[in-house]
Design a protein around this motif. Structure first.
Motif, short mmCIF file in Angstrom:
data_model
loop_
_atom_site.label_atom_id
_atom_site.label_comp_id
_atom_site.label_asym_id
_atom_site.label_seq_id
_atom_site.Cartn_x
_atom_site.Cartn_y
_atom_site.Cartn_z
N LEU A 109 0.84 -1.20 0.00
CA LEU A 109 0.00 0.00 0.00
C LEU A 109 0.88 1.25 0.00
O LEU A 109 1.90 1.30 0.69
N GLY B 155 1.35 5.42 0.69
CA GLY B 155 0.83 6.36 1.67
C GLY B 155 1.85 7.42 2.05
O GLY B 155 2.83 7.66 1.32
N SER C 120 -7.25 -2.74 9.70
CA SER C 120 -7.33 -1.36 10.18
C SER C 120 -7.56 -1.27 11.69
O SER C 120 -7.56 -0.17 12.25
N ILE D 288 -9.79 -4.48 2.00
CA ILE D 288 -8.91 -3.32 1.83
C ILE D 288 -9.43 -2.31 0.81
O ILE D 288 -9.43 -1.10 1.09
N LEU E 6 -10.11 1.67 1.77
CA LEU E 6 -9.45 2.78 1.10
C LEU E 6 -10.46 3.71 0.44
O LEU E 6 -10.25 4.94 0.39
N PRO F 14 -8.25 7.21 4.00
CA PRO F 14 -7.00 6.53 4.34
C PRO F 14 -7.14 5.58 5.53
O PRO F 14 -7.95 5.82 6.44
N ILE F 15 -6.37 4.50 5.51
CA ILE F 15 -6.23 3.62 6.67
C ILE F 15 -5.09 4.20 7.50
O ILE F 15 -3.97 4.33 6.99
N SER G 2 -0.39 7.01 7.12
CA SER G 2 -1.65 7.11 6.38
C SER G 2 -1.51 6.34 5.07
O SER G 2 -0.73 6.71 4.20
N THR H 142 -3.06 5.21 1.62
CA THR H 142 -4.04 5.85 0.76
C THR H 142 -4.46 5.04 -0.46
O THR H 142 -5.47 5.35 -1.09
N GLY H 143 -3.71 4.01 -0.83
CA GLY H 143 -4.09 3.23 -2.00
C GLY H 143 -3.19 2.01 -2.18
O GLY H 143 -2.09 1.94 -1.62
N GLU H 144 -3.68 1.05 -2.94
CA GLU H 144 -2.87 -0.12 -3.25
C GLU H 144 -1.77 0.27 -4.24
O GLU H 144 -2.01 1.03 -5.18
#
Length: 310
Positions: free
Chosen positions: A40, A42, A161, A213, A217, A221-222, A259, A261-263
């Motif tokens: 991920l 971030g 998370s 996941i 997302l 954010p995770i 944080s 934010t995306g794969e």
């Protein structure tokens, strides 16, 4: 990231990799442990306290891009999330400090159990060898540190998370004025902890952690808080033995926010090539004298080279 200078450490690291293959079977292109995972992208945003404790770039900059890997234990790539052998989970974070004129980065590697089964690489090799040979019951009966690790709670998380993670080894944070602070990292979910009983986990889909996941997302954010438990060296806290925990009364400081934010793009390809490093190798953070660090670094590099060649 070099191999350890001590050839004996290198041989121990190679033996650990081979032993893990013996336990889980060879799965070319995958890690011999924590084979199942996801990368991920971030950012990391440090606190003022982090900047006061360490002169490291990622603790001084307003924010730093990161890539993180969440993973499941074992060397089995398709292990169901409902299999207890997948616990503890792993959380590795790479802080991308520079891309040009050369790439500079430093990593933190943690897992969701607060402990480790051996003090040295030789101890780890003996533990994994006992698992491979079916004699782990006898081994832990005569090795208290390994027994303590086996007996640690390793619950199923409700979600990645809501799971927390613990650094295995101690490190030295070096401040601008040279002040040294020994710490162990912890990664704490912003949402708080949420766990499942074995019975609850058994009702979940086989891939419930990873399949969730994208939805997490999409909602934002995770996030996690990177914290550090601070050793009281004067009181006798041990900083060179990963099997010895520090008292819960020790101070814990917040170092910043992770944080996710995306794969990451080309996830499978990047997982094959990225090699996380247990040793920081950055100004402002130094390894302790823990002998396990070099052996772990050897395992990560040897298995990474093997994975890239597959």
């Amino acid at each position: 990231m070099p191999l350890p200078a001590d050839e004996k450490v290198v041989e121990t690291s190679k033996a650990i990799v081979e032993t893990l293959h013996g336990i889980f079977g060879p799965h070319p292109g995958f890690r011999p442990a924590h084979a199942k995972g996801v990368l991920l992208d971030g950012t990391f945003t440090p606190t003022a306290e982090a900047a006061a404790l360490s002169k490291a770039a990622h603790f001084k900059a307003p924010s730093t891009p990161i890539i993180a890997r969440l993973s499941s234990s074992t060397g089995i790539p398709q292990l169901p999330d409902t299999d207890a052998n997948g616990n503890p989970h792993g959380f590795a974070v790479r802080f991308r400090l520079a891309e040009t004129p050369r790439r500079v980065h430093t990593d933190i590697i943690a897992h969701s159990a607060d402990g480790f089964p051996g003090r040295t690489g030789e101890d780890a090799l003996a533990f994994f060898s006992a698992i491979r040979d079916g004699s782990v019951g006898d081994y832990v009966a005569s090795h208290p540190a390994a027994l303590a690790f086996v007996q640690l709670p390793k619950p199923f998380p409700a979600s990645f998370s809501t799971e927390r993670f613990f650094g295995v080894n101690a490190f030295k944070l070096i401040a601008d004025d040279g002040t040294v602070t020994f710490v162990r990292y912890r990664i704490v979910p912003t949402k708080g902890l949420a766990e499942l009983s074995d019975a609850e986990a058994a009702t979940k889909p086989a891939n419930y952690l990873y399949d969730e996941i994208p939805a997490l997302l999409a909602a934002g954010p995770i996030t996690y808080t990177l914290t550090a438990q601070v050793a009281d060296v004067a009181a006798g806290d041990v900083t060179d033995d990963a099997t010895v925990r520090w008292p819960d009364t020790r101070r814990v400081v917040e170092l910043g926010t992770i944080s996710l934010t995306g794969e990451a793009a080309e996830n499978a390809a990047q997982q094959k090539t990225i090699i996380f490093d247990p040793i920081p190798r950055v100004d402002g953070v130094e390894p302790s004298d823990d002998p396990l660090l070099e052996a772990r670094a050897g395992v990560y590099l040897i298995s990474g080279r093997e994975r890239r060649a597959a």
